[in-house]
Scaffold this motif. Structure first.
Motif, PDB file in Angstrom:
ATOM      1  N   GLY A   1       0.834  -1.188   0.000  1.00 21.58           N
ATOM      2  CA  GLY A   1       0.000   0.000   0.000  1.00 21.58           C
ATOM      3  C   GLY A   1       0.869   1.238   0.000  1.00 21.58           C
ATOM      4  N   ARG A   2       0.593   2.114   0.989  1.00 22.44           N
ATOM      5  CA  ARG A   2       1.413   3.320   1.132  1.00 22.44           C
ATOM      6  C   ARG A   2       2.610   2.968   2.020  1.00 22.44           C
ATOM      7  NH1 ARG A   2       0.207   8.830   1.353  1.00 22.44           N
ATOM      8  NH2 ARG A   2      -2.026   8.404   1.328  1.00 22.44           N
ATOM      9  N   PRO A   3       3.831   3.024   1.481  1.00 21.09           N
ATOM     10  CA  PRO A   3       4.982   2.754   2.332  1.00 21.09           C
ATOM     11  C   PRO A   3       5.188   3.944   3.278  1.00 21.09           C
ATOM     12  CG  PRO A   3       5.557   2.703  -0.025  1.00 21.09           C
ATOM     13  CD  PRO A   3       4.205   3.336   0.091  1.00 21.09           C
ATOM     14  N   ILE A   4       5.200   3.680   4.565  1.00 26.37           N
ATOM     15  CA  ILE A   4       5.349   4.780   5.527  1.00 26.37           C
ATOM     16  C   ILE A   4       6.810   5.008   5.883  1.00 26.37           C
ATOM     17  CG2 ILE A   4       4.797   5.534   7.890  1.00 26.37           C
ATOM     18  CD1 ILE A   4       2.048   4.342   7.557  1.00 26.37           C
ATOM     19  N   ASN A   5       7.558   3.908   6.071  1.00 23.43           N
ATOM     20  CA  ASN A   5       8.969   4.061   6.433  1.00 23.43           C
ATOM     21  C   ASN A   5       9.815   3.114   5.575  1.00 23.43           C
ATOM     22  OD1 ASN A   5      11.551   3.748   7.781  1.00 23.43           O
ATOM     23  ND2 ASN A   5      10.630   4.820   9.522  1.00 23.43           N
ATOM     24  N   PRO A   6      10.313   3.619   4.439  1.00 25.59           N
ATOM     25  CA  PRO A   6      10.983   2.729   3.473  1.00 25.59           C
ATOM     26  C   PRO A   6      12.136   1.913   4.078  1.00 25.59           C
ATOM     27  CG  PRO A   6      10.592   4.880   2.496  1.00 25.59           C
ATOM     28  CD  PRO A   6      10.199   5.001   3.946  1.00 25.59           C
ATOM     29  N   LEU A   7      12.913   2.518   4.964  1.00 28.79           N
ATOM     30  CA  LEU A   7      14.068   1.781   5.499  1.00 28.79           C
ATOM     31  C   LEU A   7      13.619   0.631   6.400  1.00 28.79           C
ATOM     32  CD1 LEU A   7      17.128   1.852   5.273  1.00 28.79           C
ATOM     33  CD2 LEU A   7      17.197   3.366   7.262  1.00 28.79           C
ATOM     34  N   GLN A   8      12.588   0.890   7.196  1.00 30.73           N
ATOM     35  CA  GLN A   8      12.062  -0.198   8.029  1.00 30.73           C
ATOM     36  C   GLN A   8      11.447  -1.303   7.169  1.00 30.73           C
ATOM     37  OE1 GLN A   8      10.912   1.991  12.265  1.00 30.73           O
ATOM     38  NE2 GLN A   8       9.323   1.051  11.062  1.00 30.73           N
ATOM     39  N   ILE A   9      10.785  -0.908   6.088  1.00 30.64           N
ATOM     40  CA  ILE A   9      10.217  -1.913   5.181  1.00 30.64           C
ATOM     41  C   ILE A   9      11.341  -2.754   4.599  1.00 30.64           C
ATOM     42  CG2 ILE A   9       8.998  -2.237   2.994  1.00 30.64           C
ATOM     43  CD1 ILE A   9       7.396   0.337   3.722  1.00 30.64           C
ATOM     44  N   GLU A  10      12.416  -2.070   4.208  1.00 31.87           N
ATOM     45  CA  GLU A  10      13.563  -2.801   3.658  1.00 31.87           C
ATOM     46  C   GLU A  10      14.112  -3.773   4.698  1.00 31.87           C
ATOM     47  OE1 GLU A  10      16.604  -0.935   0.892  1.00 31.87           O
ATOM     48  OE2 GLU A  10      17.795  -1.175   2.723  1.00 31.87           O
ATOM     49  N   SER A  11      14.213  -3.313   5.953  1.00 29.59           N
ATOM     50  CA  SER A  11      14.693  -4.204   7.023  1.00 29.59           C
ATOM     51  C   SER A  11      13.841  -5.450   7.098  1.00 29.59           C
ATOM     52  CB  SER A  11      14.642  -3.483   8.382  1.00 29.59           C
ATOM     53  OG  SER A  11      15.671  -2.542   8.497  1.00 29.59           O
TER      54      SER A  11
ATOM     55  N   ASN B   1       1.545   1.865  -3.786  1.00 26.87           N
ATOM     56  CA  ASN B   1       0.363   1.290  -4.429  1.00 26.87           C
ATOM     57  C   ASN B   1      -0.874   1.661  -3.606  1.00 26.87           C
ATOM     58  OD1 ASN B   1      -1.302  -0.365  -6.030  1.00 26.87           O
ATOM     59  ND2 ASN B   1      -0.987  -2.092  -4.645  1.00 26.87           N
ATOM     60  N   TYR B   2      -1.583   2.693  -4.070  1.00 24.25           N
ATOM     61  CA  TYR B   2      -2.691   3.218  -3.269  1.00 24.25           C
ATOM     62  C   TYR B   2      -4.002   2.519  -3.597  1.00 24.25           C
ATOM     63  CZ  TYR B   2       0.762   6.739  -2.198  1.00 24.25           C
ATOM     64  OH  TYR B   2       1.900   7.362  -1.790  1.00 24.25           O
ATOM     65  N   GLN B   3      -4.753   2.215  -2.545  1.00 19.01           N
ATOM     66  CA  GLN B   3      -6.043   1.548  -2.711  1.00 19.01           C
ATOM     67  C   GLN B   3      -7.201   2.495  -2.407  1.00 19.01           C
ATOM     68  OE1 GLN B   3      -5.577  -1.792  -3.329  1.00 19.01           O
ATOM     69  NE2 GLN B   3      -3.388  -1.605  -2.944  1.00 19.01           N
ATOM     70  N   GLY B   4      -6.943   3.479  -1.561  1.00 23.70           N
ATOM     71  CA  GLY B   4      -8.024   4.339  -1.098  1.00 23.70           C
ATOM     72  C   GLY B   4      -9.003   3.594  -0.206  1.00 23.70           C
ATOM     73  N   PHE B   5      -8.485   2.743   0.662  1.00 25.60           N
ATOM     74  CA  PHE B   5      -9.346   1.931   1.527  1.00 25.60           C
ATOM     75  C   PHE B   5      -9.382   2.414   2.975  1.00 25.60           C
ATOM     76  CE2 PHE B   5      -8.848  -2.210  -1.150  1.00 25.60           C
ATOM     77  CZ  PHE B   5      -9.758  -1.720  -2.072  1.00 25.60           C
ATOM     78  N   SER B   6      -8.380   3.211   3.382  1.00 29.04           N
ATOM     79  CA  SER B   6      -8.358   3.625   4.788  1.00 29.04           C
ATOM     80  C   SER B   6      -7.667   4.970   4.913  1.00 29.04           C
ATOM     81  CB  SER B   6      -7.623   2.590   5.643  1.00 29.04           C
ATOM     82  OG  SER B   6      -6.223   2.720   5.467  1.00 29.04           O
ATOM     83  N   ALA B   7      -7.618   5.485   6.134  1.00 30.10           N
ATOM     84  CA  ALA B   7      -7.053   6.820   6.362  1.00 30.10           C
ATOM     85  C   ALA B   7      -5.559   6.884   6.074  1.00 30.10           C
ATOM     86  CB  ALA B   7      -7.324   7.251   7.809  1.00 30.10           C
ATOM     87  N   THR B   8      -4.892   5.736   6.071  1.00 27.32           N
ATOM     88  CA  THR B   8      -3.462   5.759   5.733  1.00 27.32           C
ATOM     89  C   THR B   8      -3.127   4.926   4.506  1.00 27.32           C
ATOM     90  OG1 THR B   8      -3.000   3.854   7.153  1.00 27.32           O
ATOM     91  CG2 THR B   8      -2.738   6.055   8.130  1.00 27.32           C
ATOM     92  N   ASP B   9      -3.948   3.913   4.218  1.00 23.63           N
ATOM     93  CA  ASP B   9      -3.687   3.049   3.071  1.00 23.63           C
ATOM     94  C   ASP B   9      -2.381   2.261   3.229  1.00 23.63           C
ATOM     95  OD1 ASP B   9      -5.322   2.468   0.999  1.00 23.63           O
ATOM     96  OD2 ASP B   9      -4.756   4.178  -0.244  1.00 23.63           O
ATOM     97  N   ALA B  10      -1.990   2.023   4.483  1.00 21.41           N
ATOM     98  CA  ALA B  10      -0.737   1.307   4.730  1.00 21.41           C
ATOM     99  C   ALA B  10      -1.018  -0.161   5.016  1.00 21.41           C
ATOM    100  CB  ALA B  10      -0.011   1.925   5.919  1.00 21.41           C
ATOM    101  N   TYR B  11      -0.113  -1.029   4.571  1.00 20.54           N
ATOM    102  CA  TYR B  11      -0.248  -2.472   4.804  1.00 20.54           C
ATOM    103  C   TYR B  11       1.083  -3.059   5.231  1.00 20.54           C
ATOM    104  CZ  TYR B  11      -4.700  -1.740   2.606  1.00 20.54           C
ATOM    105  OH  TYR B  11      -5.950  -1.269   2.333  1.00 20.54           O
ATOM    106  N   GLY B  12       1.016  -4.300   5.663  1.00 22.04           N
ATOM    107  CA  GLY B  12       2.218  -4.978   6.146  1.00 22.04           C
ATOM    108  C   GLY B  12       2.959  -5.690   5.039  1.00 22.04           C
TER     109      GLY B  12
END
Lengths: 346, 780, 182
Positions: free
Chosen positions: B659-669, B722-733
């Motif tokens: 979805g919306r990546p909030i913290n790219p470095l943590q995602i990379e980790s 990759n935005y879905q427009g499903f929630s207030a942040t659109d963030a996923y795991g």
């Protein structure tokens, strides 16, 4: 870990006289899975293996005799006639960074450098490494009272023996010797110096140091209570000498290798191999001289063809167990590569 | 469901940012903030803020459960079964109870309802526990427990447990007592011997599907049991009081543990407090209260003192959960043009004495195919119960499916990427394949076994699929104090994923503050109930309510300032910690000043997770499945030494979406973590059980081998917006998708290198040499 | 840090002698992070236990308790060692440095800063040990390549998979030092 007393030895002889058992003997018991000799007083050097065995309830000494501080067992010195003497308590890390050893005994330093982890190499002593108990998971399980611990049954033959021996493995026990530096020391014809409680010193050729199950099911070496290693001697180097070591494991760190090979050659000016020692690790209950391979190399000029023939000859006599036939091609390759590595080294 | 909430229309961006976004109109609840712009228009979201607890973790100050020391705390030890199957003839705790220092002793195994002696079902099964003033005393007392067994026949591996004459782990009337490990939940299924099932899914007509196929691939795949190997072992400190229960626990779900404790010990939810400040990994094994949790509480209640129970590493390896084994027979039919005509999956797996050894839905759901059949069976064995583990089911399933698709592509003379373009309808994964293939240099891929050797190189790829889980019982509080301090509170816990950092970023972005100004207080059930940290659901569940709460706090603050200035709050904005009037930019007030206008010392908003704006695929209790899937595509290059059987993974290109990546470095980790665990699963890991005694032979970090830092591959991580427009942040795991494809991608690369398919994990040197040269080869 | 804030008990440092200690509790002095501290311990108490329990220095983690994961790495006379396999009584009077002695929130060690910057942390349980190994490496070799870093951390296990970011964190420090020294 059970409680124990602690005492520091005043000298190697003092330690030898205080100890009532070797760790190996203290792990022997006629029945049951609890360590039998709870009255044992054991010598402790770096303690890397011993403390682990104690935590696992495999040995529960009443007292530890610490020798780690004894200055006479430390250090690396070059002998007058060439050759080096390495104090028993020299750490693997000290060996791994010693310029003289690196220059003259590459197989040995390569074996030491790949053992365990940096943290362990900073604590583990050379003598302790040679005397560590095998990694057989039945030996190291308090739930399995195996033959080597005084039981009546080897669990590996019918059990999971993927990491067990493929040579000299049908005499009741199929451990592989756990020390990889030992393979290099056997290739390099080291000597082991020891001292006894009464001050008697002896020098044991490494050829005579390790013991097969066919001779004694309960010991990996000839050392007995009241005797401790004081030093390891490496013979004088010569410009004709070549040595190399290779190992192969599933992991690249902190993993006892599936197979290891140390070789030593004396190659004369004509390129003829005059002395040959090819030693296998992870293959047999002791570091194992592949004499069939040595015979092919000895007196010849080493090339791709005889290196391969030698490797195949070494493997031809192997007797794999139900789960470890994969070690045959693995060792074969490793022998071949180590021979070529030594032959092409400067 | 919150269907009655007043709603308004909102224009939301959807699509992959690098390809251009579209706008869609969705109804959103009135109490939720307006659409959050794409990351390019934001200050803190989409940037790599430092991990919220990084300073504590690098300095050793972070407090894990194993670090909790309470005054008067006792230490617990567990007595475990030494036999894989036996009746307990007698059990005597008297001598243990009388041992000096012992304060409590409990039995953990009950007599059966018909009065017959209780049975132990696996080596390592807890039988009794002791709490004493020191751990040494507790362990010594364990040795004094008197126990007599009548041994029973047992089966520890799939093959022997499936034999018609195999000893039976469970009788038919015991089915209700079989522990359940999740994924997917299945109720009534037949039990024959040790085999329970099938859990069946059928669509279309499988026979027609195969009859109409031009090509069929058919293979059997086996995967091993993997253990979680959390660096912090399972640990709990329980402190029973007359009027309440305090617990510190290394858990992936503080709120869930609270609910289980309240139910187990018949306490009101309000009287149970569970804390987890820092957690040393979970990977699925710390999702539940578990027997160890109950044990510590029972001991504390009996001893009237706090009790600490921390597993030793051997206990951890033997009995703290594992990934079930699997054997999958997979048959896939396709027509010449690549279209799939039929997929038939028959799977058996063992979760030990537990149920839930399925191989997921990936074979049924990843590719479009009209005729499907999935029959999955649990096989009970006398081994310790499994638990969920990173990408449960689908990780095993992907190993079979993605190798079969690779094999099918070869049969059809399709490139594996091109075949997937035909059979995978997801535009996101299509783009991920395109990007990954370019990055990896896929066009240079050679035919199988092309290199002359002895070291042969190969390229492979595989795809992940994971349902998007949302926890509806997920809430977050944002507090603003009159001195300007902002706190975010939730019981959500950080097991190493960095969720606390996301909360900082989201709240800071909404409030116009810097992330450093936001204080995170999580991992404590005194705060609003947060989601669990499993199923890749945490970010998707907790970041939307955090943003909504922050937005409402912002509105309240602006209202207060507006009253102060006698302006319409609509005219006020916050930027870089300053509140100002849109009409008159010189009229401005610092955040602190603004907060000081509040009528009360503190204002607070608690919000829960609302439904996805476009609804859910399904919803059940506290959890829902969103309309979108999580995926990802991984490309791998390997070098196989055909003389030693050693596989070296040289490079991994991982293209993922969350979805919306909030913290790219943590995602990379986290993606690194999924890949390395996948490499480790593919090449090294295996729980080894002695066939004759039922003991785990490698219950330590020496003989149980998992990947260390040597010989690391180059890992290139690409994360789509990759935005879905499903929630207030659109963030996923991303935790599970990062793990699911890896082993399959490696296996496909190995095939490409050596031209032999390895159907069994782990791909050890022994297995590769066997595959290449057969048994007992004595040449090199 | 000041070196002798705790003078009592220095005479109890165990010197080589025939004296027998234990098996019960004895008084010992450990020199940890430059401070001499007297503690009550048994001979069987490991250094890791002594640090974590008696001295409340819980930054040193125990994960495998058999020297195989290096989570418990501390410095013994400046060399990284696994504290789970060393008896506290063995290292009386020796210089011990733990993660708490390396830096704190207000005075972070360069390795700690770089770990934060590169997110070389996930669950954090292996991190203190990993930091100790990396700081020891940096002290003896400021010019690092991938191989040196991988070797220095080769004994560490991290289930979260922080290794790639740890390597990056260390390489960037090396690069910084190269830049500083021209």
């Amino acid at each position: 870990m059970e409680a124990f007393e602690w005492q520091q030895a005043a000298s190697p002889e003092n330690a030898a006289s205080l100890a009532t058992h070797t760790t190996t003997e203290a792990m022997l018991s006629a029945q049951g899975t609890r360590a039998a000799f709870t009255q044992a007083m054991l010598i402790k050097a770096g303690g890397v293996d011993l403390i682990g065995l104690m935590k696992d309830g495999l040995v529960s000494p009443v007292r530890l005799i610490d020798i780690n501080h004894l200055p006479e067992l430390q250090g690396i010195s070059e002998n007058a006639g060439g050759g080096f003497t390495i104090g028993a308590l020299t750490t693997l890390a000290q060996i791994a960074t010693h310029a003289g050893l690196m220059k003259h005994y590459p197989a040995f330093v390569q074996a030491v450098t790949t053992a365990a982890s940096p943290q362990i190499r900073n604590r583990a002593t050379l003598a302790g490494n040679l005397l560590q108990r095998p990694r057989c998971w039945y030996l190291r399980s308090a739930a399995h009272h195996c033959l080597r611990k005084g039981g009546e049954h080897c669990f590996a033959y019918a059990g999971d023996n993927r990491y067990h021996a493929i040579l000299a493995n049908h005499d009741g026990c199929a451990i592989v010797h756990p020390s990889t530096p030992a393979t290099a020391l056997l290739a390099l014809q080291a000597q082991i110096e020891s001292v006894s409680a009464n001050g008697v010193q002896r020098v044991i050729s490494i050829d005579d140091f390790f013991v097969l199950p066919s001779i004694d099911l309960h010991h990996e070496n000839v050392l007995r209570t009241g005797e401790l290693i004081t030093a390891i001697n490496l013979p004088a180097p010569h410009h004709t000498h070549r040595s190399a070591y290779l190992q192969l494991g599933e992991k690249t760190a902190f993993d006892w290798p599936l197979a290891a090979v140390a070789v030593f050659f004396a190659i004369d000016d004509k390129g003829i191999c005059q002395q040959t020692r090819i030693v296998l690790g992870g293959a047999a209950p002791t570091p194992w001289r592949a004499r069939e391979a040595e015979r092919i190399i000895e007196g010849s000029k080493i090339d791709q063809n005889n290196a391969r023939s030698a490797a195949e000859a070494a493997i031809a006599v192997a007797t794999p167990l139900s789960g470890n036939a994969y070690k045959l091609p693995l060792l074969c390759t490793l022998i071949n590569r180590t021979i070529m590595k030594a032959a092409t080294s400067e | 469901m919150d269907n009655n909430t007043p709603k308004r229309d909102e224009l939301l961006s959807v699509g992959m940012a690098h390809l251009g976004l579209k706008k869609v109109t969705r109804e959103i609840p009135d109490d939720e903030p307006p659409a959050l712009p794409p990351n390019a228009g934001l200050n803190f979201i989409g940037r790599s803020s430092p991990r919220w607890d990084a300073v504590d973790k690098v300095t050793g100050a972070a407090c894990y459960t194993v670090d909790v020391q309470l005054p008067g705390m006792l230490f617990a030890a567990v007595m475990r079964s030494p036999l894989p199957h036996a009746r307990i003839r007698s059990l005597d705790l008297v001598a243990a109870r009388n041992f000096p220092g012992v304060r409590a002793a409990v039995t953990l195994i009950e007599a059966l309802s018909d009065g017959s002696a209780p049975a132990v079902l696996y080596v390592g099964q807890p039988i009794a526990a002791i709490a004493a003033e020191t751990l040494d005393a507790a362990e010594a007392a364990i040795q004094l427990i008197g126990i007599e067994f009548d041994p029973l026949p047992f089966a520890v591996d799939l093959d022997s447990a499936m034999k018609p004459d195999a000893s039976v782990v469970y009788q038919k009337n015991e089915v209700a007592h079989i522990p359940f490990i999740g994924f997917p939940f299945v109720g009534e299924l037949p039990l024959e011997g040790n085999v329970r099932g099938p859990n069946k899914m059928v669509q279309g007509n499988i026979n027609d599907g195969f009859s109409s196929a031009d090509f069929i691939v058919e293979e059997t795949f086996s995967t091993q049991v993997q253990t979680h190997c959390c660096m912090e072992p399972h640990a709990i400190v329980a402190d029973w009081h007359e009027d309440r229960l305090d617990v510190w626990m290394s858990t992936q779900f503080t709120a869930g543990v609270r609910a289980q404790l309240a139910a187990t010990f018949r306490l009101p939810l309000s009287r149970v407090r569970v804390r987890a400040q820092a957690i040393g990994g979970g990977f699925g094994s710390k999702s539940q209260l578990g027997q160890y949790g109950k044990t510590a509480v029972m001991l504390s209640r009996m001893a009237k003192a706090p009790v600490r129970l921390v597993y030793r590493r051997d206990e951890e390896q033997m009995d703290s959960g594992n990934r079930p084994s699997s054997r999958q027979h997979l048959r896939i039919g396709a027509s010449r043009d690549g279209k799939l005509t039929a997929i038939s999956l028959h799977a058996w797996g063992s979760a030990g004495v537990a149920q839930g050894a399925g191989v997921g839905n990936i074979a049924m759901a990843l590719y479009v195919c009209p005729n499907l059949e999935s029959l999955q069976y649990d096989v009970f064995t006398n081994t310790s119960p499994s638990t969920a583990m990173r990408g449960p089911g689908n990780t095993q399933g992907a190993f079979a499916l993605e190798q079969s698709i690779d094999a099918l592509a070869e049969k059809l003379s399709f490139d594996p990427v091109a075949l997937r373009d035909v059979i995978d309808l997801s535009p996101v994964r299509r783009e991920e394949r395109r990007l990954g293939a370019l990055k990896m240099g896929w066009a240079q891929r050679k035919s199988p076994g092309f290199d002359s050797g002895p070291v042969k190189r190969g390229l492979g790829m595989a795809q992940s699929l994971w349902p998007t889980n949302i926890q509806l019982n997920a809430a977050c509080e944002v507090r603003l104090w009159r001195d300007g301090k902002v706190e975010v509170l939730s019981s959500v816990q950080d097991i190493g994923t960095g969720v606390g950092t996301l909360l900082k970023q989201v709240v800071a972005e909404e409030l116009g503050l810097r992330p450093e100004a936001i204080e995170i207080r999580i991992g404590d059930t005194e705060f609003p109930s947060g989601p669990p940290s499993y199923g890749s659901r945490t970010s998707a569940s907790i970041t939307p309510p955090a943003r909504s709460a922050a937005w409402q706090i912002k509105n309240a603050l602006l209202q207060s300032v507006a009253s102060h200035w006698r302006l319409d709050p609509q005219q006020l904005t916050i930027q870089d910690s300053w509140i100002q009037s849109a009409d008159n930019p010189s009229q401005r007030m610092s955040w602190q000043e603004a907060a000081s206008t509040l009528r009360t010392d503190r204002i607070s908003v608690v919000t829960g997770r609302s439904d996805d704006y476009a609804g859910f695929r399904s919803s059940h209790g506290d959890a829902a499945i969103a309309l979108n899937d999580l995926g990802g595509v991984q490309f791998v290059s390997v070098a196989v030494d055909t003389q030693t059987g050693v596989i070296h993974v040289e490079r991994v290109v991982a293209v993922h979406d969350c979805g919306r990546p909030i913290n790219p470095l943590q995602i990379e980790s986290q993606i690194h973590g999924g890949i390395l665990m996948g490499i480790s699963y593919a090449l090294l890991e295996e729980r080894i059980i002695d066939p004759h005694t039922g003991w785990m032979l490698n219950p330590n970090f020496i003989d149980y081998k998992f990947a260390g830092p040597s010989g690391l591959p180059q890992i290139d991580v690409m994360v789509l917006e990759n935005y879905q427009g499903f929630s207030a942040t659109d963030a996923y795991g991303v935790a599970e998708p990062a793990n699911i494809a890896t082993a399959a991608a490696i296996a496909n690369a190995v095939y490409n290198a050596i031209g032999i398919r390895i159907n069994t994990l782990p791909m050890t040197p022994a297995r590769i040499l066997q595959a290449l040269h057969g048994a007992d080869r004595r040449t090199c | 840090m000041s070196d002798k804030t705790h003078e009592t008990g220095t005479d109890q440092i165990i010197k080589p002698s025939a004296e027998i200690f234990g098996p019960g509790t004895i008084s010992m002095v450990l020199n940890v992070n430059g401070i001499l501290q007297s503690i009550e311990m048994e001979p069987r108490t490991t250094l890791a236990e002594a640090l974590r329990t008696s001295l409340k220095l819980t930054g040193t983690k125990v994960a495998c308790n058999h020297g195989a994961c290096s989570a418990c790495t501390v410095w013994l006379d400046d060399l990284p060692v696994a504290a789970c396999g060393i008896l506290a009584i063995e290292v009386v009077s020796r210089k011990i440095t733990t993660i708490e002695g390396l830096g704190d929130a207000d005075h972070l060690h360069p390795v700690q800063k770089s770990f934060i910057e590169h997110d070389a942390i996930q669950c954090g349980f292996c991190t203190p040990g990993m930091v100790m190994s990396c700081a020891a490496l940096l002290a003896r070799n400021p010019h690092l390549g991938v191989e040196e870093v991988e070797t220095a951390i080769s004994g560490h296990l991290c289930r979260c998979g922080t290794y790639p970011h740890v390597v990056q964190a260390m390489l960037s420090l090396s690069a910084e030092q190269e830049a500083d020294h021209g």
